[in-house]
Design a protein around this motif. Structure first.
Motif, PDB file in Angstrom:
ATOM      1  N   MET A   1     -25.610-107.828  -4.828  1.00  0.00           N
ATOM      2  CA  MET A   1     -25.432-106.423  -5.566  1.00  0.00           C
ATOM      3  C   MET A   1     -24.786-106.908  -7.136  1.00  0.00           C
ATOM      4  SD  MET A   1     -24.217-102.947  -4.783  1.00  0.00           S
ATOM      5  CE  MET A   1     -22.215-103.306  -4.805  1.00  0.00           C
ATOM      6  N   ARG A   2     -25.489-106.563  -7.936  1.00  0.00           N
ATOM      7  CA  ARG A   2     -24.677-106.562  -9.256  1.00  0.00           C
ATOM      8  C   ARG A   2     -24.136-105.303  -9.490  1.00  0.00           C
ATOM      9  NH1 ARG A   2     -26.381-105.461 -14.716  1.00  0.00           N
ATOM     10  NH2 ARG A   2     -25.736-106.962 -16.156  1.00  0.00           N
ATOM     11  N   GLU A   3     -22.865-105.486 -10.011  1.00  0.00           N
ATOM     12  CA  GLU A   3     -21.955-104.688 -10.667  1.00  0.00           C
ATOM     13  C   GLU A   3     -21.124-104.953 -11.887  1.00  0.00           C
ATOM     14  OE1 GLU A   3     -19.760-102.856  -6.746  1.00  0.00           O
ATOM     15  OE2 GLU A   3     -19.893-105.003  -6.830  1.00  0.00           O
ATOM     16  N   ILE A   4     -20.863-104.198 -12.672  1.00  0.00           N
ATOM     17  CA  ILE A   4     -20.364-104.441 -14.050  1.00  0.00           C
ATOM     18  C   ILE A   4     -18.928-103.547 -13.866  1.00  0.00           C
ATOM     19  CG2 ILE A   4     -20.399-103.889 -16.392  1.00  0.00           C
ATOM     20  CD1 ILE A   4     -22.697-105.662 -15.429  1.00  0.00           C
ATOM     21  N   VAL A   5     -17.909-104.510 -14.344  1.00  0.00           N
ATOM     22  CA  VAL A   5     -16.539-104.104 -14.391  1.00  0.00           C
ATOM     23  C   VAL A   5     -16.248-103.849 -15.951  1.00  0.00           C
ATOM     24  CG1 VAL A   5     -13.939-104.394 -13.898  1.00  0.00           C
ATOM     25  CG2 VAL A   5     -15.963-105.369 -12.361  1.00  0.00           C
ATOM     26  N   PHE A   6     -15.893-102.619 -16.324  1.00  0.00           N
ATOM     27  CA  PHE A   6     -15.442-102.570 -17.691  1.00  0.00           C
ATOM     28  C   PHE A   6     -14.306-101.973 -18.167  1.00  0.00           C
ATOM     29  CE2 PHE A   6     -17.094 -98.456 -16.902  1.00  0.00           C
ATOM     30  CZ  PHE A   6     -16.882 -97.739 -18.023  1.00  0.00           C
ATOM     31  N   PRO A  85     -23.975-100.408 -10.941  1.00  0.00           N
ATOM     32  CA  PRO A  85     -22.781 -99.513 -10.935  1.00  0.00           C
ATOM     33  C   PRO A  85     -21.725 -99.991 -11.481  1.00  0.00           C
ATOM     34  CG  PRO A  85     -23.504-100.128  -8.329  1.00  0.00           C
ATOM     35  CD  PRO A  85     -24.382-100.855  -9.577  1.00  0.00           C
ATOM     36  N   LEU A  86     -20.959 -98.910 -12.322  1.00  0.00           N
ATOM     37  CA  LEU A  86     -19.867 -99.285 -13.080  1.00  0.00           C
ATOM     38  C   LEU A  86     -18.410 -99.225 -12.868  1.00  0.00           C
ATOM     39  CD1 LEU A  86     -21.641 -97.776 -16.269  1.00  0.00           C
ATOM     40  CD2 LEU A  86     -21.860-100.035 -15.457  1.00  0.00           C
ATOM     41  N   LEU A 158      -9.130-108.801 -15.306  1.00  0.00           N
ATOM     42  CA  LEU A 158      -8.070-108.555 -14.401  1.00  0.00           C
ATOM     43  C   LEU A 158      -8.593-107.592 -13.289  1.00  0.00           C
ATOM     44  CD1 LEU A 158      -4.897-108.219 -16.900  1.00  0.00           C
ATOM     45  CD2 LEU A 158      -5.540-110.285 -15.281  1.00  0.00           C
ATOM     46  N   LEU A 159      -9.099-106.538 -13.780  1.00  0.00           N
ATOM     47  CA  LEU A 159      -9.754-105.594 -12.948  1.00  0.00           C
ATOM     48  C   LEU A 159     -10.755-106.105 -12.041  1.00  0.00           C
ATOM     49  CD1 LEU A 159      -9.575-102.678 -12.070  1.00  0.00           C
ATOM     50  CD2 LEU A 159     -11.141-101.898 -13.732  1.00  0.00           C
TER      51      LEU A 159
END
Length: 227
Positions: A1-6, A85-86, A158-159
């Motif tokens: 699953m692709r997720e973006i941490v921002f 998802p973000l 880091l997150l």
């Protein structure tokens, strides 16, 4: 699953009152593993930077003067985000600024159903503890020694590590195997069948062997046990 941490950096706390987004950093995860793909940009907010905000992230009016406006890179950003998802820490804040900027550009807002808030995750998993990004890095052993000031890309990196730990750590091999035909997980099969043990056989020396051993010992010169 692709997720973006921002993560974002801004001129203040409230986009409705005129505060603007000045930096965004995004990290791509696939099955909770960073792919190395990222999006990072600084933006000229079109207004002065309050001193209180500059003390947080170090982004001054002089630094941002030659940076593009958000609208100039909005299509690149939206393409990178896709429909994934973000993930953000205190995500209401970051979503608020991102959607405000999208609205100013005439683009639809990002749906709140895509939001994953690591602050909420941390509060549920560690009630009563500190839930700042610094505190969570310390809890999970994430090295933040190079974090002197806030920075969107650095904080997103880091997150991303904290998020992996909050959602189960790095024990994701079985999950990967279920979702990717290219991943092979080897499982050791341990038999539970009980073994039958035979009684030990006696190996007592014969009289001739004892005689030869005594004769050999008699040839030793100053043995330790005779001192």
């Amino acid at each position: 699953m692709r997720e973006i941490v921002f993560d974002t950096e801004t001129t203040g706390l409230d986009p409705v009152s005129g505060d603007r987004l000045v930096e965004i950093g995004c990290i791509e995860l696939v099955n909770k593993v960073p792919t190395g793909s990222r999006f990072h940009a600084y933006f000229n907010p079109g207004r002065s930077m309050p001193l209180a905000a500059e003390r947080v992230h170090g982004l001054s009016d002089v630094f941002l003067a030659d940076k593009p406006q958000f609208v100039e890179h909005v299509l690149e950003l939206l393409e990178f985000l896709g429909d994934a998802p973000l993930v953000a820490h205190n995500a209401q804040f970051d979503f608020g600024f991102l959607n405000h900027e999208l609205g100013l550009c005439g683009h639809p807002e990002v749906g709140m159903h895509r939001m994953i808030d690591t602050l909420s995750l941390a509060r549920r998993r560690h009630p009563g503890a500190k839930h700042t990004l610094d505190a969570l890095c310390s809890r999970y052993g994430v090295d933040r020694s190079h974090r002197v000031l806030h920075g969107a890309l650095l904080d997103a990196e880091l997150l991303a590590q904290v998020y992996v730990e909050l959602t189960g750590g790095r024990q994701i091999g079985l999950e990967l195997a279920a979702e990717s035909s290219q991943t092979v997980v080897e499982v050791a099969v341990v038999s539970t069948r009980r073994r039958e043990f035979r009684p030990p056989r006696l190996h007592a020396p014969s009289a001739a062997e004892l005689a030869r051993h005594k004769a050999f010992v008699g040839t030793l010169d100053s043995p330790l046990w005779a001192q």
